[in-house]
Design a protein around this motif. Structure first.
Motif, PDB file in Angstrom:
ATOM      1  N   ARG A  90      54.711  27.627  34.490  1.00  0.00           N
ATOM      2  CA  ARG A  90      54.615  28.539  33.355  1.00  0.00           C
ATOM      3  C   ARG A  90      54.070  29.866  33.856  1.00  0.00           C
ATOM      4  O   ARG A  90      53.023  29.897  34.507  1.00  0.00           O
ATOM      5  CB  ARG A  90      53.671  27.918  32.315  1.00  0.00           C
ATOM      6  N   THR A  91      54.794  30.938  33.592  1.00  0.00           N
ATOM      7  CA  THR A  91      54.336  32.269  33.996  1.00  0.00           C
ATOM      8  C   THR A  91      54.363  33.199  32.795  1.00  0.00           C
ATOM      9  O   THR A  91      55.205  33.054  31.903  1.00  0.00           O
ATOM     10  CB  THR A  91      55.228  32.865  35.117  1.00  0.00           C
ATOM     11  N   CYS A  92      53.454  34.141  32.809  1.00  0.00           N
ATOM     12  CA  CYS A  92      53.338  35.104  31.722  1.00  0.00           C
ATOM     13  C   CYS A  92      54.505  36.092  31.769  1.00  0.00           C
ATOM     14  O   CYS A  92      54.904  36.546  32.842  1.00  0.00           O
ATOM     15  CB  CYS A  92      52.003  35.837  31.854  1.00  0.00           C
ATOM     16  N   ASP A  93      55.031  36.424  30.605  1.00  0.00           N
ATOM     17  CA  ASP A  93      56.089  37.432  30.499  1.00  0.00           C
ATOM     18  C   ASP A  93      55.444  38.802  30.685  1.00  0.00           C
ATOM     19  O   ASP A  93      54.592  39.197  29.901  1.00  0.00           O
ATOM     20  CB  ASP A  93      56.743  37.330  29.122  1.00  0.00           C
ATOM     21  N   PRO A  94      55.831  39.553  31.725  1.00  0.00           N
ATOM     22  CA  PRO A  94      55.201  40.850  31.973  1.00  0.00           C
ATOM     23  C   PRO A  94      55.438  41.859  30.839  1.00  0.00           C
ATOM     24  O   PRO A  94      54.650  42.773  30.651  1.00  0.00           O
ATOM     25  CB  PRO A  94      55.833  41.335  33.279  1.00  0.00           C
ATOM     26  N   LYS A  95      56.502  41.659  30.062  1.00  0.00           N
ATOM     27  CA  LYS A  95      56.803  42.573  28.961  1.00  0.00           C
ATOM     28  C   LYS A  95      56.060  42.207  27.673  1.00  0.00           C
ATOM     29  O   LYS A  95      55.937  43.029  26.778  1.00  0.00           O
ATOM     30  CB  LYS A  95      58.308  42.581  28.686  1.00  0.00           C
ATOM     31  N   ASP A  96      55.613  40.958  27.576  1.00  0.00           N
ATOM     32  CA  ASP A  96      54.919  40.493  26.372  1.00  0.00           C
ATOM     33  C   ASP A  96      53.896  39.444  26.798  1.00  0.00           C
ATOM     34  O   ASP A  96      54.241  38.290  27.002  1.00  0.00           O
ATOM     35  CB  ASP A  96      55.922  39.905  25.373  1.00  0.00           C
ATOM     36  N   ARG A  97      52.652  39.834  26.914  1.00  0.00           N
ATOM     37  CA  ARG A  97      51.593  38.953  27.435  1.00  0.00           C
ATOM     38  C   ARG A  97      51.370  37.706  26.563  1.00  0.00           C
ATOM     39  O   ARG A  97      50.724  36.766  26.988  1.00  0.00           O
ATOM     40  CB  ARG A  97      50.269  39.722  27.565  1.00  0.00           C
ATOM     41  N   ARG A  98      51.897  37.697  25.346  1.00  0.00           N
ATOM     42  CA  ARG A  98      51.748  36.518  24.477  1.00  0.00           C
ATOM     43  C   ARG A  98      52.822  35.479  24.757  1.00  0.00           C
ATOM     44  O   ARG A  98      52.745  34.359  24.282  1.00  0.00           O
ATOM     45  CB  ARG A  98      51.814  36.935  23.001  1.00  0.00           C
ATOM     46  N   SER A  99      53.854  35.860  25.512  1.00  0.00           N
ATOM     47  CA  SER A  99      54.990  34.987  25.797  1.00  0.00           C
ATOM     48  C   SER A  99      54.905  34.435  27.209  1.00  0.00           C
ATOM     49  O   SER A  99      54.388  35.096  28.111  1.00  0.00           O
ATOM     50  CB  SER A  99      56.284  35.781  25.682  1.00  0.00           C
ATOM     51  N   PHE A 100      55.462  33.253  27.379  1.00  0.00           N
ATOM     52  CA  PHE A 100      55.480  32.607  28.691  1.00  0.00           C
ATOM     53  C   PHE A 100      56.893  32.178  29.039  1.00  0.00           C
ATOM     54  O   PHE A 100      57.668  31.791  28.161  1.00  0.00           O
ATOM     55  CB  PHE A 100      54.568  31.372  28.711  1.00  0.00           C
ATOM     56  N   PHE A 101      57.211  32.241  30.330  1.00  0.00           N
ATOM     57  CA  PHE A 101      58.460  31.712  30.848  1.00  0.00           C
ATOM     58  C   PHE A 101      58.194  30.354  31.475  1.00  0.00           C
ATOM     59  O   PHE A 101      57.155  30.134  32.091  1.00  0.00           O
ATOM     60  CB  PHE A 101      59.044  32.638  31.921  1.00  0.00           C
ATOM     61  N   LEU A 102      59.158  29.463  31.322  1.00  0.00           N
ATOM     62  CA  LEU A 102      59.093  28.146  31.949  1.00  0.00           C
ATOM     63  C   LEU A 102      60.253  28.014  32.920  1.00  0.00           C
ATOM     64  O   LEU A 102      61.356  28.484  32.645  1.00  0.00           O
ATOM     65  CB  LEU A 102      59.211  27.046  30.899  1.00  0.00           C
ATOM     66  N   LYS A 103      59.979  27.383  34.051  1.00  0.00           N
ATOM     67  CA  LYS A 103      61.067  27.079  34.982  1.00  0.00           C
ATOM     68  C   LYS A 103      60.742  25.793  35.723  1.00  0.00           C
ATOM     69  O   LYS A 103      59.582  25.368  35.799  1.00  0.00           O
ATOM     70  CB  LYS A 103      61.331  28.225  35.935  1.00  0.00           C
ATOM     71  N   LEU A 104      61.784  25.193  36.250  1.00  0.00           N
ATOM     72  CA  LEU A 104      61.614  23.959  37.015  1.00  0.00           C
ATOM     73  C   LEU A 104      60.923  24.254  38.337  1.00  0.00           C
ATOM     74  O   LEU A 104      61.192  25.265  38.982  1.00  0.00           O
ATOM     75  CB  LEU A 104      62.977  23.326  37.323  1.00  0.00           C
ATOM     76  N   THR A 105      60.059  23.356  38.728  1.00  0.00           N
ATOM     77  CA  THR A 105      59.506  23.386  40.080  1.00  0.00           C
ATOM     78  C   THR A 105      60.456  22.573  40.963  1.00  0.00           C
ATOM     79  O   THR A 105      61.350  21.879  40.444  1.00  0.00           O
ATOM     80  CB  THR A 105      58.112  22.731  40.113  1.00  0.00           C
ATOM     81  N   PRO A 106      60.282  22.621  42.269  1.00  0.00           N
ATOM     82  CA  PRO A 106      61.113  21.755  43.116  1.00  0.00           C
ATOM     83  C   PRO A 106      60.995  20.269  42.723  1.00  0.00           C
ATOM     84  O   PRO A 106      61.993  19.549  42.731  1.00  0.00           O
ATOM     85  CB  PRO A 106      60.585  22.024  44.528  1.00  0.00           C
ATOM     86  N   ALA A 107      59.793  19.835  42.358  1.00  0.00           N
ATOM     87  CA  ALA A 107      59.614  18.435  41.935  1.00  0.00           C
ATOM     88  C   ALA A 107      60.376  18.157  40.638  1.00  0.00           C
ATOM     89  O   ALA A 107      60.971  17.081  40.466  1.00  0.00           O
ATOM     90  CB  ALA A 107      58.133  18.111  41.754  1.00  0.00           C
ATOM     91  N   GLY A 108      60.366  19.115  39.714  1.00  0.00           N
ATOM     92  CA  GLY A 108      61.107  18.963  38.460  1.00  0.00           C
ATOM     93  C   GLY A 108      62.607  18.923  38.699  1.00  0.00           C
ATOM     94  O   GLY A 108      63.333  18.137  38.083  1.00  0.00           O
ATOM     95  N   ARG A 109      63.066  19.759  39.617  1.00  0.00           N
ATOM     96  CA  ARG A 109      64.495  19.776  39.964  1.00  0.00           C
ATOM     97  C   ARG A 109      64.898  18.428  40.572  1.00  0.00           C
ATOM     98  O   ARG A 109      65.933  17.853  40.223  1.00  0.00           O
ATOM     99  CB  ARG A 109      64.789  20.916  40.937  1.00  0.00           C
ATOM    100  N   ARG A 110      64.072  17.899  41.476  1.00  0.00           N
ATOM    101  CA  ARG A 110      64.365  16.585  42.067  1.00  0.00           C
ATOM    102  C   ARG A 110      64.404  15.501  40.989  1.00  0.00           C
ATOM    103  O   ARG A 110      65.284  14.633  41.008  1.00  0.00           O
ATOM    104  CB  ARG A 110      63.325  16.222  43.135  1.00  0.00           C
ATOM    105  N   LYS A 111      63.463  15.565  40.050  1.00  0.00           N
ATOM    106  CA  LYS A 111      63.385  14.550  38.992  1.00  0.00           C
ATOM    107  C   LYS A 111      64.640  14.564  38.125  1.00  0.00           C
ATOM    108  O   LYS A 111      65.241  13.519  37.872  1.00  0.00           O
ATOM    109  CB  LYS A 111      62.129  14.776  38.131  1.00  0.00           C
ATOM    110  N   ILE A 112      65.056  15.738  37.658  1.00  0.00           N
ATOM    111  CA  ILE A 112      66.229  15.782  36.784  1.00  0.00           C
ATOM    112  C   ILE A 112      67.493  15.415  37.553  1.00  0.00           C
ATOM    113  O   ILE A 112      68.387  14.758  37.014  1.00  0.00           O
ATOM    114  CB  ILE A 112      66.367  17.138  36.043  1.00  0.00           C
ATOM    115  N   GLU A 113      67.575  15.790  38.823  1.00  0.00           N
ATOM    116  CA  GLU A 113      68.743  15.428  39.627  1.00  0.00           C
ATOM    117  C   GLU A 113      68.783  13.930  39.917  1.00  0.00           C
ATOM    118  O   GLU A 113      69.855  13.376  40.168  1.00  0.00           O
ATOM    119  CB  GLU A 113      68.782  16.255  40.910  1.00  0.00           C
ATOM    120  N   GLU A 114      67.637  13.283  39.858  1.00  0.00           N
ATOM    121  CA  GLU A 114      67.557  11.827  40.006  1.00  0.00           C
ATOM    122  C   GLU A 114      67.997  11.131  38.714  1.00  0.00           C
ATOM    123  O   GLU A 114      68.682  10.111  38.756  1.00  0.00           O
ATOM    124  CB  GLU A 114      66.103  11.460  40.337  1.00  0.00           C
TER     125      GLU A 114
END
Length: 148
Positions: A90-114
């Motif tokens: 989870r990372t903060c949106d630089p344009k809106d400090r109240r918003s967050f971006f979510l993305k898969l980590t390498p472990a998350g990518r491995r999990k979904i690909e499994e």
């Protein structure tokens, strides 16, 4: 039973039967949809988060919730736990400090690909009762519900 109620039921038999059959079909289909997630130690919501981020890429939390048709209350806990487990970041949106971006980590990518191949197999198994033309017809029929 009151006469007006008998008439209402009688006049709407096809609609009532359609609703019952649709709900029974959904209840029958749901276990197939959740099978792979459960076998791989995920809740259906965790699977949906991983799958959505896998297919759509980085998303704002609100966009993820919207795409998954989930409630924000439940998602807050799910997201917090998935960050803790190392599947998403989870990372903060630089344009809106109240918003967050979510993305898969390498472990998350491995999990979904499994999990995803088993999920696809379950869906294919459940829908194997339909011919391709019936699947196309069903898609067109179900799309009509978007307008409700």
């Amino acid at each position: 039973m009151k006469q007006y109620l008998k008439e209402k039921i009688s006049d709407n038999q096809l609609d009532l039967k359609t609703a019952i059959v649709l709900n029974k079909a959904i209840r029958t289909f749901k276990p197939y949809e959740a099978k792979a997630a459960k076998e791989h130690g995920l809740t259906p919501t965790q699977f949906s988060v991983l799958e959505t981020l896998y297919s759509k890429g980085e998303l704002r939390i609100q966009d993820l919730i919207e795409k998954m048709l989930a409630t924000s209350g439940n998602m807050t806990v799910v997201i917090r736990n998935m960050v803790r487990d190392g599947w998403i970041s989870r990372t903060c949106d630089p344009k809106d400090r109240r918003s967050f971006f979510l993305k898969l980590t390498p472990a998350g990518r491995r999990k979904i690909e499994e999990v995803l191949p088993d999920h696809i197999d379950s869906i294919v198994e459940a829908l194997s009762i339909l011919e391709d033309g019936e699947k196309e017809d069903l898609i067109q029929i179900l799309k009509k519900f978007k307008n409700l």
